[in-house]
Design a protein around this motif. Structure first.
Motif, PDB file in Angstrom:
ATOM      1  N   ALA A   1       9.234  -0.707   9.954  1.00 25.93           N
ATOM      2  CA  ALA A   1      10.395   0.190  10.001  1.00 25.93           C
ATOM      3  C   ALA A   1      10.739   0.726   8.616  1.00 25.93           C
ATOM      4  O   ALA A   1      11.190   1.873   8.477  1.00 25.93           O
ATOM      5  N   ARG A   2      10.517  -0.095   7.586  1.00 25.65           N
ATOM      6  CA  ARG A   2      10.797   0.368   6.222  1.00 25.65           C
ATOM      7  C   ARG A   2       9.868   1.505   5.806  1.00 25.65           C
ATOM      8  O   ARG A   2      10.183   2.259   4.883  1.00 25.65           O
ATOM      9  N   MET A   3       8.739   1.622   6.450  1.00 26.87           N
ATOM     10  CA  MET A   3       7.807   2.703   6.122  1.00 26.87           C
ATOM     11  C   MET A   3       8.258   4.051   6.664  1.00 26.87           C
ATOM     12  O   MET A   3       7.719   5.090   6.292  1.00 26.87           O
TER      13      MET A   3
ATOM     14  N   HIS B   1       0.799  -1.231   0.000  1.00 23.25           N
ATOM     15  CA  HIS B   1       0.000   0.000   0.000  1.00 23.25           C
ATOM     16  C   HIS B   1       0.828   1.277   0.000  1.00 23.25           C
ATOM     17  O   HIS B   1       0.344   2.312  -0.481  1.00 23.25           O
ATOM     18  N   PHE B   2       2.048   1.227   0.534  1.00 28.08           N
ATOM     19  CA  PHE B   2       2.812   2.455   0.746  1.00 28.08           C
ATOM     20  C   PHE B   2       4.252   2.283   0.280  1.00 28.08           C
ATOM     21  O   PHE B   2       4.797   1.181   0.299  1.00 28.08           O
ATOM     22  N   LEU B   3       4.864   3.399  -0.076  1.00 28.64           N
ATOM     23  CA  LEU B   3       6.270   3.400  -0.455  1.00 28.64           C
ATOM     24  C   LEU B   3       7.149   3.482   0.795  1.00 28.64           C
ATOM     25  O   LEU B   3       6.756   4.072   1.803  1.00 28.64           O
ATOM     26  N   PRO B   4       8.341   2.896   0.746  1.00 26.02           N
ATOM     27  CA  PRO B   4       9.261   3.025   1.881  1.00 26.02           C
ATOM     28  C   PRO B   4       9.534   4.493   2.199  1.00 26.02           C
ATOM     29  O   PRO B   4       9.616   5.341   1.303  1.00 26.02           O
ATOM     30  N   GLY B   5       9.653   4.782   3.488  1.00 28.08           N
ATOM     31  CA  GLY B   5       9.960   6.142   3.907  1.00 28.08           C
ATOM     32  C   GLY B   5       8.797   7.107   3.834  1.00 28.08           C
ATOM     33  O   GLY B   5       9.004   8.327   3.873  1.00 28.08           O
ATOM     34  N   SER B   6       7.559   6.598   3.771  1.00 31.04           N
ATOM     35  CA  SER B   6       6.400   7.467   3.571  1.00 31.04           C
ATOM     36  C   SER B   6       5.896   8.135   4.843  1.00 31.04           C
ATOM     37  O   SER B   6       5.053   9.035   4.765  1.00 31.04           O
ATOM     38  N   PHE B   7       6.388   7.707   6.026  1.00 30.63           N
ATOM     39  CA  PHE B   7       5.806   8.187   7.273  1.00 30.63           C
ATOM     40  C   PHE B   7       6.882   8.653   8.251  1.00 30.63           C
ATOM     41  O   PHE B   7       8.001   8.146   8.259  1.00 30.63           O
ATOM     42  N   ASP B   8       6.494   9.613   9.081  1.00 28.26           N
ATOM     43  CA  ASP B   8       7.369  10.094  10.145  1.00 28.26           C
ATOM     44  C   ASP B   8       7.179   9.302  11.429  1.00 28.26           C
ATOM     45  O   ASP B   8       8.086   9.233  12.258  1.00 28.26           O
ATOM     46  N   VAL B   9       5.990   8.725  11.618  1.00 27.14           N
ATOM     47  CA  VAL B   9       5.656   7.943  12.806  1.00 27.14           C
ATOM     48  C   VAL B   9       4.848   6.732  12.380  1.00 27.14           C
ATOM     49  O   VAL B   9       3.932   6.849  11.558  1.00 27.14           O
ATOM     50  N   VAL B  10       5.197   5.563  12.922  1.00 28.19           N
ATOM     51  CA  VAL B  10       4.397   4.358  12.723  1.00 28.19           C
ATOM     52  C   VAL B  10       4.001   3.823  14.093  1.00 28.19           C
ATOM     53  O   VAL B  10       4.857   3.574  14.947  1.00 28.19           O
TER      54      VAL B  10
END
Length: 246
Positions: free
Chosen positions: A113-115, A84-93
């Motif tokens: 973590a890859r997100m 659903h998402f590209l790596p590095g797309s979020f500041d907080v998971v």
């Protein structure tokens, strides 16, 4: 109680001064996602249960337009974030109360973590494998306490010490994890442990509730303090771990 403690603990480690891209995996009914959206953050919630997704959507309809625009809801499994998402797309998971229902947590945690963008925060809430006997012991259930001690003896002290990387032993409330094991996992995926807390040090194991608002205020103060103080946090029912992506 859990929600309040998590909010207090996250406030200690959340990046400040900017609006964040937040991924909430296992969002449930979306309460935490909505709270973060109200604070101005852009939040994506992932939940595999269609009934819970529907409940989150219903809750979202009651919010102002500006908040609704900051929330995206996705029905899916937390193990499929790469779909659903590209790596590095979020500041907080955020991944709270999910790992206890996953047989082997390492692949899920690595995928989360890859997100994260560099410097991003990974927040995990898990059952405390080092304190499984506390609940039945405090309740005077000695048979249950012995069974919990036997279960705890089978949990790996760390991922490197696991016998064949065997998964943590499931219990009636799901799997449990040791602090040392998850610390090793976070180090191995380049999101080393930044801070950790106990949740439900004194509460959660008994049904008793404070009798007055003053008693509740005192209880919350004690839980917040104990959750960040040794040795009390180490015997909490739940552990809250925060790793930071390098």
């Amino acid at each position: 109680m859990v929600t309040w403690q998590l909010d207090e603990q996250l406030a200690r480690v959340f990046p400040v001064g900017r609006r964040l891209r937040v991924l909430d995996v296992g969002m449930g009914r979306g309460a935490q996602a909505l709270r973060l959206a109200r604070l101005g953050h852009q939040v994506t919630g992932v939940e595999r249960d269609p009934e819970l997704v529907a409940a989150a959507r219903a809750a979202l309809t009651g919010e102002p337009d500006g908040i609704r625009e900051r929330v995206r809801l996705v029905q899916g499994d937390g193990r499929d974030t790469g779909v659903h998402f590209l790596p590095g797309s979020f500041d907080v998971v955020l991944c709270h109360g999910v790992l206890m229902y996953v047989e082997e947590p390492d692949p899920l945690v690595a995928g989360l973590a890859r997100m994260l963008a560099p410097g991003g925060l990974l927040s995990l809430l898990v059952r405390n494998g080092d304190a499984l006997a506390m609940g039945p012991g405090l309740a005077g259930d000695w048979t249950g306490a012995l069974a919990a001690l036997d279960t705890a003896a089978l949990l790996p002290r760390s991922r490197t010490e696991a016998d064949g990387d065997a998964p943590a032993v499931p219990g009636p409330e799901g799997r449990a994890d040791r602090l040392s094991a998850l610390t090793a996992t976070l180090h191995g995926i380049a999101a080393p442990l930044h801070a950790w807390y106990g949740v439900h040090v004194f509460t959660g194991r008994t049904p008793a509730a404070p009798a007055s608002p003053d008693a509740l205020e005192s209880l919350l103060a004690v839980e917040e303090r104990a959750g960040r103080t040794d040795p009390y946090r180490g015997v909490a029912e739940l552990l809250h771990l925060c790793g930071v992506r390098g």
